[in-house]
Design a protein around this motif. Structure first.
Motif, mmCIF file in Angstrom:
data_model
loop_
_atom_site.group_PDB
_atom_site.id
_atom_site.type_symbol
_atom_site.label_atom_id
_atom_site.label_comp_id
_atom_site.label_asym_id
_atom_site.label_seq_id
_atom_site.Cartn_x
_atom_site.Cartn_y
_atom_site.Cartn_z
ATOM 1 N N ALA A 128 57.410 5.480 -30.797
ATOM 2 C CA ALA A 128 56.632 6.215 -31.809
ATOM 3 C C ALA A 128 55.148 6.007 -31.541
ATOM 4 C CB ALA A 128 57.026 5.726 -33.203
ATOM 5 N N ILE A 129 54.748 6.351 -30.336
ATOM 6 C CA ILE A 129 53.369 6.141 -29.881
ATOM 7 C C ILE A 129 52.885 7.438 -29.226
ATOM 8 C CG2 ILE A 129 53.762 3.669 -29.554
ATOM 9 C CD1 ILE A 129 54.157 4.067 -26.630
ATOM 10 N N PRO A 130 51.564 7.614 -29.085
ATOM 11 C CA PRO A 130 51.098 8.826 -28.412
ATOM 12 C C PRO A 130 51.787 9.013 -27.055
ATOM 13 C CG PRO A 130 49.257 7.715 -29.453
ATOM 14 C CD PRO A 130 50.445 6.797 -29.581
ATOM 15 N N ASP B 276 37.440 4.686 -44.047
ATOM 16 C CA ASP B 276 38.512 5.320 -43.269
ATOM 17 C C ASP B 276 37.938 5.853 -41.970
ATOM 18 O OD1 ASP B 276 40.422 4.882 -45.273
ATOM 19 O OD2 ASP B 276 39.848 6.730 -46.314
ATOM 20 N N HIS B 277 38.263 5.189 -40.859
ATOM 21 C CA HIS B 277 37.705 5.658 -39.593
ATOM 22 C C HIS B 277 38.712 6.462 -38.780
ATOM 23 C CE1 HIS B 277 39.503 1.778 -38.737
ATOM 24 N NE2 HIS B 277 39.436 1.999 -37.445
ATOM 25 N N GLY B 278 39.941 6.591 -39.292
ATOM 26 C CA GLY B 278 40.935 7.462 -38.654
ATOM 27 C C GLY B 278 41.248 8.611 -39.595
ATOM 28 N N CYS B 279 42.538 8.740 -39.913
ATOM 29 C CA CYS B 279 42.976 9.846 -40.792
ATOM 30 C C CYS B 279 42.155 9.866 -42.086
ATOM 31 C CB CYS B 279 44.461 9.669 -41.092
ATOM 32 S SG CYS B 279 45.137 11.014 -42.055
ATOM 33 N N ARG B 280 41.606 11.026 -42.415
ATOM 34 C CA ARG B 280 40.672 11.145 -43.533
ATOM 35 C C ARG B 280 41.378 11.431 -44.850
ATOM 36 N NH1 ARG B 280 38.501 15.822 -39.884
ATOM 37 N NH2 ARG B 280 40.752 15.863 -39.704
ATOM 38 N N PHE B 281 42.386 12.295 -44.781
ATOM 39 C CA PHE B 281 43.061 12.751 -46.010
ATOM 40 C C PHE B 281 44.386 13.389 -45.627
ATOM 41 C CE2 PHE B 281 39.876 15.868 -44.572
ATOM 42 C CZ PHE B 281 40.722 16.875 -44.154
ATOM 43 N N CYS C 133 58.572 9.998 -30.847
ATOM 44 C CA CYS C 133 58.148 10.774 -32.017
ATOM 45 C C CYS C 133 56.676 10.533 -32.284
ATOM 46 C CB CYS C 133 58.996 10.466 -33.252
ATOM 47 S SG CYS C 133 58.589 8.906 -34.062
ATOM 48 N N GLY C 134 56.098 11.396 -33.101
ATOM 49 C CA GLY C 134 54.688 11.268 -33.464
ATOM 50 C C GLY C 134 54.110 12.627 -33.791
ATOM 51 N N ASP C 135 52.823 12.625 -34.126
ATOM 52 C CA ASP C 135 52.175 13.891 -34.488
ATOM 53 C C ASP C 135 52.205 14.896 -33.351
ATOM 54 O OD1 ASP C 135 50.381 12.429 -32.912
ATOM 55 O OD2 ASP C 135 48.627 12.880 -34.148
ATOM 56 N N ALA D 116 53.832 1.256 -35.173
ATOM 57 C CA ALA D 116 53.892 1.246 -36.651
ATOM 58 C C ALA D 116 52.878 2.227 -37.243
ATOM 59 C CB ALA D 116 53.660 -0.168 -37.175
ATOM 60 N N GLY D 117 52.777 3.404 -36.606
ATOM 61 C CA GLY D 117 52.035 4.503 -37.223
ATOM 62 C C GLY D 117 52.950 5.205 -38.223
ATOM 63 N N LEU D 118 52.499 6.327 -38.731
ATOM 64 C CA LEU D 118 53.291 7.005 -39.766
ATOM 65 C C LEU D 118 54.652 7.453 -39.251
ATOM 66 C CD1 LEU D 118 50.667 9.172 -41.647
ATOM 67 C CD2 LEU D 118 51.540 6.931 -42.196
ATOM 68 N N GLY E 251 48.344 2.635 -37.338
ATOM 69 C CA GLY E 251 47.851 3.351 -36.167
ATOM 70 C C GLY E 251 46.574 4.112 -36.478
ATOM 71 N N ARG E 252 46.633 5.428 -36.297
ATOM 72 C CA ARG E 252 45.443 6.248 -36.541
ATOM 73 C C ARG E 252 45.187 6.502 -38.022
ATOM 74 N NH1 ARG E 252 46.956 11.009 -33.024
ATOM 75 N NH2 ARG E 252 48.870 9.827 -32.681
ATOM 76 N N MET E 253 46.098 6.068 -38.887
ATOM 77 C CA MET E 253 45.774 6.081 -40.315
ATOM 78 C C MET E 253 45.158 4.708 -40.602
ATOM 79 S SD MET E 253 47.990 7.182 -43.557
ATOM 80 C CE MET E 253 47.419 8.847 -43.571
#
Ligand SMILES: Cc1cc2nc3c(=O)[nH]c(=O)nc-3n(C[C@H](O)[C@H](O)[C@H](O)COP(=O)(O)OP(=O)(O)OC[C@H]3O[C@@H](n4cnc5c(N)ncnc54)[C@H](O)[C@@H]3O)c2cc1C
Length: 380
Positions: A181-183, A67-72, A347-349, A14-16, A43-45
């Motif tokens: 949808a994971i790394p 925010d300890h993951g995605c900053r912006f 899928c993923g970044d 359940a990341g972006l 996730g990382r957000m």
């Protein structure tokens, strides 16, 4: 298709990327289940709620978002499309600096042109993911352990990580289509066991294995009573429509990748909270340390040396480890799929990108691919 197949699509993660795909597929009328091993979504957000130790001058505890993951996100983020995360994102226009090392090996802070404004959420970046998760059927603390081909679809085994009576092994789930949808590195153990049972899985696994990530360690630190912005980094002209703040890019710094005044993203931030991210080299050296507090202190000492000595004396500090932090070697396409297994996708970044917007784009591509695969499965 047998009656035992309960879901059209199971989305693992359940990341972006996963949330975007799940929304697209459920809007198209498919029965979608999202599974995530964590207690929250995003996730990382990720945003941590930290309870500030009680202050003598202000009785009662105060919780701050960090925010300890995605900053912006970039101001032009795909999430700014109408109806996606309207009202959640605000502009953030911090002063920007970079660390450079002079000929004597001393670290200098130099002002750099602003790349902003950036899009941030004053409630914390996880609010973006919560918006994307609205209306979805989502099971948290559900860690997928293996996936197997079954008939025309897939069988998913999972473990309930919730503490208490329901914890432990659970009945497998079945689905017509499956999105991982994971790394990519976390996909590998899920599909390895089944590669001998499906022709499409060996190339799928090989492609996932080729993707690599850099680890990162994040330090969150609060500074009681330090109400002034860190003086050396103050900015004379602030845009009145956005909160003040600063961020520093590590450039070639051996230990610091980035740090910023995270509290300047909030609408009310009486005391400073600084977030610092380590370089991959620092994280690789310290990742398995048992004394995380001293690792955090080491990173803050580096920040203090470069910027302001007060950074070394926080009121509180927390450390988070991201084993799969930033994409190092990406998969060369917007999604991971093979012709021999059209109802399986990743899928993923890490699919042709490295950022949150790339994860969203990959989720869109995966949803499109799985829709097409499911439609082609329908009997005439
Ligand atoms: C410290 C840090 C700072 C960053 N800063 C920025 C930034 O400023 N801007 C930007 O654009 N990007 C940034 N990024 C990158 C951005 O956070 C990611 O690109 C994006 O969030 C990735 O989304 P995703 O859906 O691909 O994966 P993830 O967010 O990693 O989601 C994967 C999900 O899968 C779940 N999962 C994993 N394995 C299983 C399993 N077996 N069973 C069930 N669930 C599982 C995880 O719990 C997680 O929720 C940053 C990343 C880090 C680590």
């Amino acid at each position: 298709m047998g009656d035992s197949v309960a879901w059209d699509v199971i989305v693992v993660g359940a990341g972006l990327g996963g949330l975007t795909a799940a929304q697209r597929l459920s809007q198209a009328g498919y029965q979608v289940l999202v599974l995530d091993k964590s207690r929250g979504v995003g996730g990382r957000m990720a945003t941590r709620r930290v309870t500030w130790p009680q202050r003598a001058d202000a009785p009662g505890s105060e919780t701050v978002a960090v925010d300890h993951g995605c900053r912006f996100l970039p101001a032009s983020t795909r999430l700014e499309e109408p109806g996606v995360a309207e009202g959640v994102l605000h502009p953030w226009n911090p002063a920007e600096f970079a660390l450079t090392v002079d000929s004597q090996g001393r670290t200098q802070v130099v002002s750099t042109p602003s790349q902003g404004p950036y899009a941030v959420s004053p409630q914390g970046m996880s609010a973006v993911a919560k918006t994307l998760a609205a209306g979805l059927t989502l099971q948290r603390q559900s860690r997928v352990t293996q996936v197997w081909p079954q008939g025309d679809g897939w069988r998913v085994t999972w473990v309930n990580d919730a503490a208490g009576a329901e914890a432990g092994e659970t009945a497998p789930l079945t689905t017509r289509a499956l999105l991982l949808a994971i790394p990519a590195a976390q996909i590998v153990p899920l599909v390895t066991g089944a590669t001998a049972h499906h022709a499409g899985l060996a190339p799928f696994l090989a492609a996932a294995e080729a993707v690599t990530f850099d680890p990162v360690m994040t330090v969150m630190a609060g500074y009681d009573g330090l109400t002034d912005p860190l003086t050396r980094l103050d900015r004379p002209q602030l845009d009145p429509t956005s909160p003040p703040g600063w961020m520093v890019w590590g450039q070639g710094h051996p230990n610091l990748r980035w740090l910023a005044l995270d509290s300047s993203k909030r609408l009310q931030s009486p005391y400073p909270v600084v977030v610092a991210h380590s370089t991959a080299t620092f994280a690789e050296t310290h990742f398995d340390a048992t004394d995380l507090a001293s690792v955090g202190q080491t990173l803050l000492a580096q920040a203090a040396l470069a910027l302001d000595s007060r950074l070394a004396q926080p009121t509180w500090m927390q450390v988070h480890r991201w084993r799969y932090g930033f994409v190092k070697q990406a998969h060369p396409a917007p999604l991971l799929a093979t012709a021999a297994a059209p109802t399986l996708a990743g899928c993923g970044d890490w699919c042709a990108g490295l950022s949150a917007d790339d994860a969203i784009q990959s989720g869109e591509a995966a949803a499109h691919h799985l829709r097409h695969s499911l439609e082609s499965q329908r009997p005439e």
